[in-house]
Scaffold this motif. Structure first.
Motif, mmCIF file in Angstrom:
data_model
loop_
_atom_site.group_PDB
_atom_site.id
_atom_site.type_symbol
_atom_site.label_atom_id
_atom_site.label_comp_id
_atom_site.label_asym_id
_atom_site.label_seq_id
_atom_site.Cartn_x
_atom_site.Cartn_y
_atom_site.Cartn_z
ATOM 1 N N LEU A 203 8.797 -0.473 -1.155
ATOM 2 C CA LEU A 203 9.337 -0.911 0.128
ATOM 3 C C LEU A 203 9.476 0.266 1.091
ATOM 4 O O LEU A 203 9.147 0.155 2.282
ATOM 5 N N ASN A 204 9.954 1.404 0.568
ATOM 6 C CA ASN A 204 10.137 2.571 1.435
ATOM 7 C C ASN A 204 8.804 3.084 1.973
ATOM 8 O O ASN A 204 8.711 3.464 3.145
ATOM 9 N N LEU A 205 7.767 3.085 1.124
ATOM 10 C CA LEU A 205 6.468 3.555 1.588
ATOM 11 C C LEU A 205 5.860 2.566 2.579
ATOM 12 O O LEU A 205 5.191 2.966 3.549
ATOM 13 N N PHE A 206 6.101 1.270 2.359
ATOM 14 C CA PHE A 206 5.636 0.258 3.317
ATOM 15 C C PHE A 206 6.305 0.467 4.680
ATOM 16 O O PHE A 206 5.643 0.425 5.726
ATOM 17 N N LEU A 207 7.634 0.688 4.665
ATOM 18 C CA LEU A 207 8.360 0.890 5.918
ATOM 19 C C LEU A 207 7.942 2.192 6.598
ATOM 20 O O LEU A 207 7.882 2.261 7.833
ATOM 21 N N ALA A 212 5.396 4.385 11.186
ATOM 22 C CA ALA A 212 4.421 5.380 11.644
ATOM 23 C C ALA A 212 3.400 4.730 12.580
ATOM 24 O O ALA A 212 2.995 5.327 13.594
ATOM 25 N N ILE A 213 2.987 3.504 12.269
ATOM 26 C CA ILE A 213 2.057 2.774 13.152
ATOM 27 C C ILE A 213 2.759 2.410 14.458
ATOM 28 O O ILE A 213 2.176 2.537 15.544
ATOM 29 N N CYS A 214 4.016 1.959 14.363
ATOM 30 C CA CYS A 214 4.799 1.695 15.585
ATOM 31 C C CYS A 214 4.837 2.937 16.470
ATOM 32 O O CYS A 214 4.665 2.854 17.694
ATOM 33 N N PHE A 215 5.067 4.076 15.847
ATOM 34 C CA PHE A 215 5.108 5.348 16.582
ATOM 35 C C PHE A 215 3.766 5.618 17.254
ATOM 36 O O PHE A 215 3.701 6.020 18.417
ATOM 37 N N GLY A 216 2.677 5.378 16.531
ATOM 38 C CA GLY A 216 1.345 5.617 17.085
ATOM 39 C C GLY A 216 1.007 4.705 18.239
ATOM 40 O O GLY A 216 0.277 5.088 19.164
ATOM 41 N N PHE A 217 1.547 3.480 18.230
ATOM 42 C CA PHE A 217 1.217 2.486 19.258
ATOM 43 C C PHE A 217 2.100 2.597 20.506
ATOM 44 O O PHE A 217 2.108 1.694 21.341
ATOM 45 N N LYS A 249 1.572 15.124 -8.273
ATOM 46 C CA LYS A 249 0.267 14.465 -8.466
ATOM 47 C C LYS A 249 0.386 12.948 -8.516
ATOM 48 O O LYS A 249 -0.411 12.244 -7.885
ATOM 49 N N PRO A 250 1.377 12.393 -9.253
ATOM 50 C CA PRO A 250 1.491 10.917 -9.256
ATOM 51 C C PRO A 250 1.851 10.339 -7.882
ATOM 52 O O PRO A 250 1.637 9.159 -7.628
ATOM 53 N N MET A 251 2.417 11.192 -7.013
ATOM 54 C CA MET A 251 2.818 10.711 -5.687
ATOM 55 C C MET A 251 1.656 10.678 -4.703
ATOM 56 O O MET A 251 1.706 9.950 -3.703
ATOM 57 N N LEU A 252 0.642 11.480 -4.954
ATOM 58 C CA LEU A 252 -0.420 11.655 -3.963
ATOM 59 C C LEU A 252 -1.184 10.366 -3.689
ATOM 60 O O LEU A 252 -1.532 10.076 -2.544
ATOM 61 N N VAL A 253 -1.445 9.601 -4.744
ATOM 62 C CA VAL A 253 -2.228 8.372 -4.553
ATOM 63 C C VAL A 253 -1.507 7.388 -3.639
ATOM 64 O O VAL A 253 -2.090 6.917 -2.650
ATOM 65 N N ALA A 258 -0.875 5.066 1.816
ATOM 66 C CA ALA A 258 -0.112 4.737 3.023
ATOM 67 C C ALA A 258 -0.757 5.362 4.253
ATOM 68 O O ALA A 258 -0.880 4.714 5.305
ATOM 69 N N LEU A 259 -1.179 6.616 4.130
ATOM 70 C CA LEU A 259 -1.840 7.289 5.256
ATOM 71 C C LEU A 259 -3.148 6.595 5.615
ATOM 72 O O LEU A 259 -3.520 6.494 6.792
ATOM 73 N N SER A 260 -3.850 6.081 4.603
ATOM 74 C CA SER A 260 -5.107 5.358 4.850
ATOM 75 C C SER A 260 -4.856 4.083 5.646
ATOM 76 O O SER A 260 -5.627 3.738 6.546
ATOM 77 N N VAL A 261 -3.776 3.379 5.316
ATOM 78 C CA VAL A 261 -3.422 2.159 6.055
ATOM 79 C C VAL A 261 -3.128 2.500 7.521
ATOM 80 O O VAL A 261 -3.568 1.798 8.444
ATOM 81 N N ILE A 262 -2.393 3.587 7.725
ATOM 82 C CA ILE A 262 -2.051 4.016 9.091
ATOM 83 C C ILE A 262 -3.325 4.349 9.872
ATOM 84 O O ILE A 262 -3.517 3.895 11.012
ATOM 85 N N ILE A 263 -4.213 5.120 9.252
ATOM 86 C CA ILE A 263 -5.458 5.529 9.919
ATOM 87 C C ILE A 263 -6.355 4.319 10.173
ATOM 88 O O ILE A 263 -6.936 4.173 11.254
ATOM 89 N N PHE A 264 -6.457 3.416 9.188
ATOM 90 C CA PHE A 264 -7.298 2.230 9.343
ATOM 91 C C PHE A 264 -6.811 1.367 10.513
ATOM 92 O O PHE A 264 -7.616 0.879 11.318
#
Length: 651
Positions: A203-207, A212-217, A249-253, A258-264
């Motif tokens: 949930l935290n990563l989703f938010l 972050a997208i809200c900020f970008g828009f 390392k387990p956190m990177l994926v 999340a960053l990919s969703v933002i960029i997409f």
């Protein structure tokens, strides 16, 4: 979770729940802080406005009452379509803070409510939601910084809301920019914490991704870039600190996901809107506006902020170097004056290798960088790399104002870990005296150079003493005194900036509208009264001139076949019309950075060709044989003249 933990957790939500209930109450009463009541003044002069509850409308906030509010109301008549046909030259609202039925509005939560509620209720909700979001987001950040000190977090977040520059720029993107940045940073830190503890983090990563997208828009780089640099700096440093105790390392994926969703999401919007993005970025203003830093007005705006109280009184003449009241608005930069002491306090921390030291350096880095940018400038390659060329120094002041509050909160928190010593006490006392003398010197300077701005020596002494008390409370970690004084200074400097107003009736004045022709698709207005162009659009009338977010160059090219004036009208602009007796003359001139004036006769063939058949003016139009006077609207403070060209039919 036992009952003690449950009630402790519930305590965390008391303040947000209170804010939410207050938001709903104000919405139900249709109250807001818009200066839309200025239209009532245009029509009726100083007659009492029955919907004005407190304060008075601010003419200087024309970007709100003249532009954003009429744009917003006009969308009701446009069925909230992204592209508005109400403006004859075409208007694309996707890049503005105006409600639209477009998927990107999901990431503009302040505008979603317009698709559900009647416009007056939705407008009220949006007005207070901006403040709710700012207070709530900073409350969360301060709870992190203070390890859940409720008093400091609540008082600090409210003080940020009442910071003068936030209130003077409230109707702009400034509050949302800071709010979305703070929420994105908060939920990123929470996600990393939970991943490190192997707890549920989804949930935290989703938010984080959402905000972050809200900020970008937001689409306003001068506000976004300082906050964006802070997210990257603090987020990166926090991840670095976590990596010293846990494997990342387990956190990177999930983080990269999340960053990919933002960029997409950003790329999808770009692909769908390449043409308007190209047009906006290639406008003369603001697209081609690049800052070189080193703004002579930047430092005065910051240090004169101790006396922002004077901006509340329209009779006070603002020092010319500061511009108008809004441009001059700033904050009391007490924590910035205490930065040297804060550095010594952090260095003296009993936690010799504490993460707080690194995070403090990260928090201070961007504000210090912006001060260097504003006062001295930076090498061109560095300004480009950091995107600061898109940030006029004065536009960083709302960000610096909030970071000043963050500095005060951080000061109280960091002081907990400092060994008490006589040397530090001496430094604290010296710092208090320094703050008092500095603020006093600024006041004396203002009194001598700008006596029509501030003259009362007692007021200068009181303001200097109040800031010294704040500095002393921060230095000696007197939480209640410090936060109480911080809130008091913010409140008295800004509480009267915006009025309290009920509804939007002045923008939908039935006495004026009833005298206008019935709203039909074949009725097209041109207005020679500049203050009522967007007013007509807000009431559903198709208009030629008004405020355009970016120009339809092909449309305006018909007024300028040779392209002689392209550099003038290729910009965000208020299009003003002035009358000429010559029916063949068209002159386009730039009155100020965002005001384009077109001198043209109502009988000009170009107006006939594009279908303009109605005209509004606040003076009788002369030598206009092509027009019939349709009506004269006599109001206590003005007279409006409506004309029709019966030979023109808009198709």
């Amino acid at each position: 979770m036992n009952s003690g933990q449950f009630f402790k957790r519930m305590k965390f939500y008391y303040f947000p729940i209170f804010l939410l209930l207050l938001l709903l109450l104000l919405t139900s009463l249709r109250l807001h802080g818009s200066s839309v009541g200025i239209y009532n003044y245009f029509f009726y002069g100083s007659d009492k406005d029955p919907n004005l509850i407190y304060g008075h409308p601010r003419g200087i906030r024309s970007d709100e009452w003249l532009v954003l509010t009429p744009w917003t109301v006009s969308q009701v008549h446009n069925d909230f379509k992204p592209e508005s046909s109400i403006y004859l030259a075409g208007q694309n609202f996707l890049f503005s803070d105006v409600p639209t039925k477009h998927w990107s509005t999901i990431f503009k939560p302040q505008n979603l409510v317009f698709l559900i509620l009647p416009v007056e209720y939705a407008f009220s909700f949006k007005w207070w939601f901006k403040g709710f979001l700012l207070i709530f987001s900073l409350y969360l950040i301060f709870m992190l910084i203070t390890n859940e000190n409720y008093f400091i977090s609540i008082m600090g977040s409210i003080a940020a809301f009442f910071t003068p520059t936030i209130q003077w720029w409230y109707s702009t993107f400034a509050p949302e920019t800071i709010s979305f940045a703070a929420l994105a940073l908060y939920f990123f830190i929470q996600a990393v914490q939970k991943m490190a503890k192997k707890e549920r983090w989804g949930l935290n990563l989703f938010l984080f991704s959402y905000f972050a997208i809200c900020f970008g828009f937001i689409f306003y780089p001068p506000f976004q870039i300082p906050s964006g640099l802070t997210i990257l700096t603090i987020g990166g440093l926090y991840l670095l600190l976590v990596s010293k105790k846990h494997s990342i390392k387990p956190m990177l994926v999930p983080i990269l996901g999340a960053l990919s969703v933002i960029i997409f999401t950003g790329m999808l919007f770009y692909i769908q809107n390449k043409d308007p993005i190209y047009k906006i970025t290639n406008t003369s203003y603001p697209g081609k506006r690049f800052s070189l830093g080193k703004d002579a007005s930047f430092l005065p705006k910051v240090i004169y902020g101790f006396y922002n109280l004077q901006l509340l009184y329209d009779r006070n003449i603002v020092p010319p170097i500061l511009g108008n009241q809004s441009e001059a608005s700033s904050f009391s930069p007490t924590s910035l004056l205490l930065l040297p002491l804060l550095g010594i306090v952090i260095a003296s921390s009993t936690k010799r290798n504490s993460p707080e030291k690194l995070l403090t350096a990260g928090c201070a880095a961007i504000p210090v960088l912006l001060f260097v940018w504003g006062i001295f400038g930076l090498p061109q390659f560095l300004a480009k790399a950091l995107l600061l060329q898109y940030v006029p120094p004065s536009r960083s002041i709302p960000y610096l104002a909030v970071m000043n509050i963050v500095g005060c909160v951080y000061f109280l928190t960091a002081s907990k870990y400092v060994d008490q010593s006589q040397k530090l006490d001496i430094l604290r006392i010296v710092s208090i005296i320094y703050v008092f003398l500095f603020v006093l010197a600024i006041g004396i300077h203002l009194r001598e150079k700008y006596p029509q701005y501030i003259y009362n020596p007692l007021k200068i002494l009181v303001i200097s003493s109040a800031n010294a008390v704040l500095a002393g409370a921060l230095a000696f970690r007197k939480e209640k005194t410090a936060m109480g004084m911080l809130l008091l200074l913010s409140f008295i400097s800004s509480a009267q900036v915006n009025p309290i107003y009920r509804g939007l009736s002045p923008l939908q004045n039935s006495e004026v509208i009833s005298e206008l022709p019935a709203r039909k698709n074949d009725v097209v207005f041109a207005s020679y009264y500049p203050w009522l162009t967007n007013y007509l659009a807000a009431n559903g009338f198709r208009v030629l001139n008004g405020t355009y977010y970016f120009p339809n160059v092909d449309f305006w090219h018909s007024f300028d076949p040779n392209g002689d004036y392209l550099h003038i009208y290729n910009r965000y602009a208020h299009i003003f019309l002035t009358h000429t007796n010559d029916p063949d003359q068209i002159t386009i001139s730039l009155m100020q950075q965002d005001v384009v004036q077109i001198e043209i006769s109502p009988c000009n063939k170009k107006l006939e060709e594009i279908g303009v058949n109605h005209f509004l003016s606040n003076f009788p139009l002369e030598n206009v044989s092509c027009l019939n006077e349709k009506s004269v609207i006599r109001l206590p403070n003005t007279t409006l003249y409506i004309y029709e060209n019966p030979s023109v039919i808009y198709k």
